[in-house]
Design an enzyme around this catalytic site. Structure first.
Site: not given
Lengths: 525, 525
Positions: B302, B265, B245
């Protein structure tokens, strides 16, 4: 010293094997010795390998050692003496005074970065102490510094053979940040490049730094530059040149497995807005200042005033008349290269043959082989607003005057502009309201906004922005001139709960480097 | 309040016409009301038009007005009360305590940015006074401030429905910088997004700001997001999500006529280095801490520790044994969406079926529809160094242990890593030398380096770096968490010789805003 016609790869001098590169004296068309040769992919790779190795040591030099090295580069450039000026004159056609001034600027720039390195604000040290008792969760000790990105590729520019070339602003700011630099010399001034490159090489050696801190490569086409930007060890790129060249590098950098930042300064027509009161009060004086700025360096400045916008009427007509008569008297100055000269002629022809544009004046035909015949053209705002090609930069001493119906049409012209390095307002007290309406538009278009001056002449200082929205540059968040240029080559790293013995020195307790730090959001000296 | 299933375009609530979007309770698989619809290109364009119009006013708000607005957003989010937590629980499967904590973080973040705005350091004011007597040329008065880039597109993340979503870090920092924000809501939590979006909308209204300061769009595929990034009025992009993405948005942003920065990110496996002394002294404790970090939020952070590196031997075997037994006892936690769950299963299958990898442990099969079965796998450094796919992120509670022959092989593994958000050292005093060897490698790989902690848990403060080299993010020069995130949405403008009445207020003589300024290179409070 005798020019050897070689690349400098660390300590090694290497005679390339690819396409021949030879400077041409643009005033005479005569080729200059020696012959240089383009580097091979193996030479690009070798320079990158040395830079990568040197990076580990160079990035952790003390502030003092790095600053002294930058000063040593300046000293070595000055020590070349008149040979540098004479070679640069022969290769560029630029006059002695301009090149002596440019040398002063180049060495001053290196010394400014030395002072910036010593002050250490660029480290952006931040400390958020541990809060072991905090509820519901304790906070760990967190400290931040900036570190250099890694080896940087710099492309020498044609139009500033010293200040935007081998040891120019990009190189100085990258070295200041702690990045080794590999320069791809501009093929128009290889001898000047070799002289300066050897000066940098001597400074590296005298400063006892690893050889890979600096290399200088030559290349006749785009192969060496593209290979350099594609090399995985290169972590950023500095470039000053054409829009086509800059966008090609941007594409290469973006299509790498790991994309990297490109700082390309490319294209700007530097609009000048003549506001009504100023135009009425001092049109003749403005015309004089404008033509002086237009002719500076044969118009080969990134900040050359290529567009003048005013309200149609007797005052603007008088300005065009006065400026036109100054243009007509302008001597033809030698341009930097035959290629730049022929691109200039094509650009002027394109304007002259556009049915929406009329010629107001042409300058003197020059006496040298590649002289710039200055030009002044006029069109209407309506035509400018509908013909995108009228915004294309003509690199050289030609400018286009836009006649607007009124001040609000001047705003529409401003709003239509592409990104610029500069925008200038010529204004008197009575123009303040008009200027206030233009300012917010121009702030979004340009990196620098001037009042009652001329855009040529870019001061090397702390507040300078030599940058601006695309296509003026590839990254509007930065400047390529002035002390803030160092930030282009840095990135932040946060250290969480590291023992003192492992923490980088400037972040240790007691502030051993004595550099300003942001502690818990408050600035400490 | 009743959810209405609409986009918010300025003050308007708009029912989209494109593909249906419906949240699914991942614990039960049951669809949740109401139905949302994707926005059209006309709606994207309308939101951008409003943002562009609002920008002129919003970017020149006083520090106090902008700070108060950010605080008002926090107040309005808190005022939603338990409805927000319950809706977020239903849409994400995340437990109440986690979401209450995340709400606190989100509101605390908005208030931190309010304090950052008030302090004004982000303006980076620089003044170089005129030197009319300087030889050979006088210096003009030069002053610099930073201005916001323009309207910003923010993409909500799946894994933090509050802190990295509609009013999360990207939105807070862009609004703090003075940029209007258009959020593309994540389709996994549309109701949570609408609730928060309406809170922001109320804060805009109560603060008497123009409606275009904030809009919220929905879209089921990539069309709305791509149209938003392609719109010429959008000047920057904030994104947290997958590598595919993020890189798609980077391509769109780069292929615009005017390229714009993308802060994406994307992907990180957050290596943890178990240094020998620490591993020997407290292997069991490390195993416990590691598995707790691994399981946090069903591994959907993350900063989840997806890689553990140690020297092969009895100590590492004991660590794997202890960690494996904790993994085996790990309950299956509901993952955020059916799609994330199935991608996780595929990632684990890929590891499990790799002949170079052996399974050390699998966790409990969950009782809910889309539960994450934790996993621990082991491979050798040699295999890791030759199989690039072993570096691919498996988003969820699975980690891979790398057995190294010795500490220098740990360095080779470190050197081979792609860019990361974090890197962790588990170390005792006797490991200092080994840590010192690793640190320079890890600094080039990661945005944050921790000692003796776990990477999950990202403090919102001044020294934080939540960022790192590609592919961890698209721009290693920035952070998406902490006060420095504001710099992503700013650019410098230089004002040369502007009359006082035309100069932006904070740059005028006498420092009317009382903000720190760099005057002639020296910091003034």
């Amino acid at each position: 010293m005798t020019l050897q016609g070689t690349s400098l790869i660390g300590w090694a001098t290497v005679t390339g094997s690819r396409g021949e590169i030879r400077a041409i004296n643009p005033a005479t068309g005569a080729p200059l010795d020696p012959v240089y040769h383009g580097g091979s992919e193996a030479e690009v790779a070798r320079a990158c390998e040395l830079a990568e190795t040197a990076f580990g040591v160079y990035r952790e030099t003390t502030l003092e050692a790095r600053a002294a090295f930058l000063e040593s580069v300046a000293d070595e450039i000055e020590a070349i003496g008149d040979e540098l000026i004479e070679r640069a004159m022969a290769e560029t056609g630029l006059p002695r005074a301009r090149l002596e001034g440019e040398r002063g600027r180049t060495c001053g720039q290196l010394r400014l970065f030395a002072s910036v390195v010593r002050a250490g604000e660029w480290l952006d040290l931040r400390l958020d102490p541990a809060l072991p008792e905090r509820q519901p969760l304790p906070r760990a000790d967190l400290r931040q510094r900036h570190i250099p990105l890694g080896p940087v590729a710099v492309f020498g520019a044609s139009n500033f053979p010293l200040a935007f070339s081998v040891a120019g602003g990009d190189t100085a700011s990258a070295l200041a940040a702690g990045c080794p630099v590999i320069v791809k010399a501009h093929s128009a001034h290889p001898g000047t490049s070799e002289l300066v490159g050897r000066a940098v090489q001597r400074a590296v050696e005298k400063s006892r730094l690893p050889e890979g801190v600096f290399s200088l490569l030559f290349g006749s086409g785009r192969e060496v530059g593209q290979a350099l930007v594609a090399d995985p060890r290169i972590q950023a790129v500095g470039f000053t040149g054409s829009r086509a060249g800059g966008t090609a590098l941007m594409r290469t950098a973006q299509s790498r497995p790991q994309p990297i930042p490109v700082y390309a300064e490319m294209s700007s027509i530097n609009p000048v807005f003549l506001l009504p009161e100023a135009l009425q009060a001092r049109g003749a004086q403005l015309a004089e200042g404008f033509v002086a700025s237009l002719n500076m360096g044969a118009g080969q400045f990134c900040t050359n005033p290529g567009l003048v916008i005013g309200v149609k009427g007797a005052e603007l007509a008088a300005f065009v008349e006065a400026a036109g008569s100054a243009v007509k008297q302008s001597a033809g100055q030698t341009m930097l290269t035959p290629g730049i000269h022929s691109a200039y002629e094509q650009g002027v022809d394109r304007l002259a043959s556009n049915g929406k544009v009329r010629e107001a004046a042409r300058g003197q035909v020059g006496e040298t082989a590649h002289a710039c015949q200055a030009g002044l053209f006029v069109t209407t705002a309506q035509d400018f607003l509908t013909e995108a090609e009228l915004q294309e930069e003509v690199f050289g001493a030609t400018s286009l005057v836009i006649e607007c119906a009124d001040v609000s049409e001047m705003q529409r012209v401003a709003a239509q502009l592409e990104g610029q390095l500069t925008a200038t307002l010529q204004m008197d007290d009575g123009d303040l309201d008009a200027a206030k309406q233009l300012l917010p538009i121009l702030e979004r278009k340009a990196g620098r906004i001037l009042a009652n001056g001329w855009p040529t002449g870019v001061e090397v200082c702390h507040a300078m922005v030599h940058g601006g929205p695309f296509p003026a540059t590839s990254d509007a968040r930065t400047t390529s001139v002035g002390s803030a240029a160092i930030f282009r080559f840095l990135r932040p790293v946060c250290y969480q709960a590291l023992p003192q013995g492992l923490l980088p020195e400037p972040l240790r307790d007691g502030n051993p480097w004595g550099v300003t730090r942001l502690v818990d959001g408050k600035r400490e000296a």
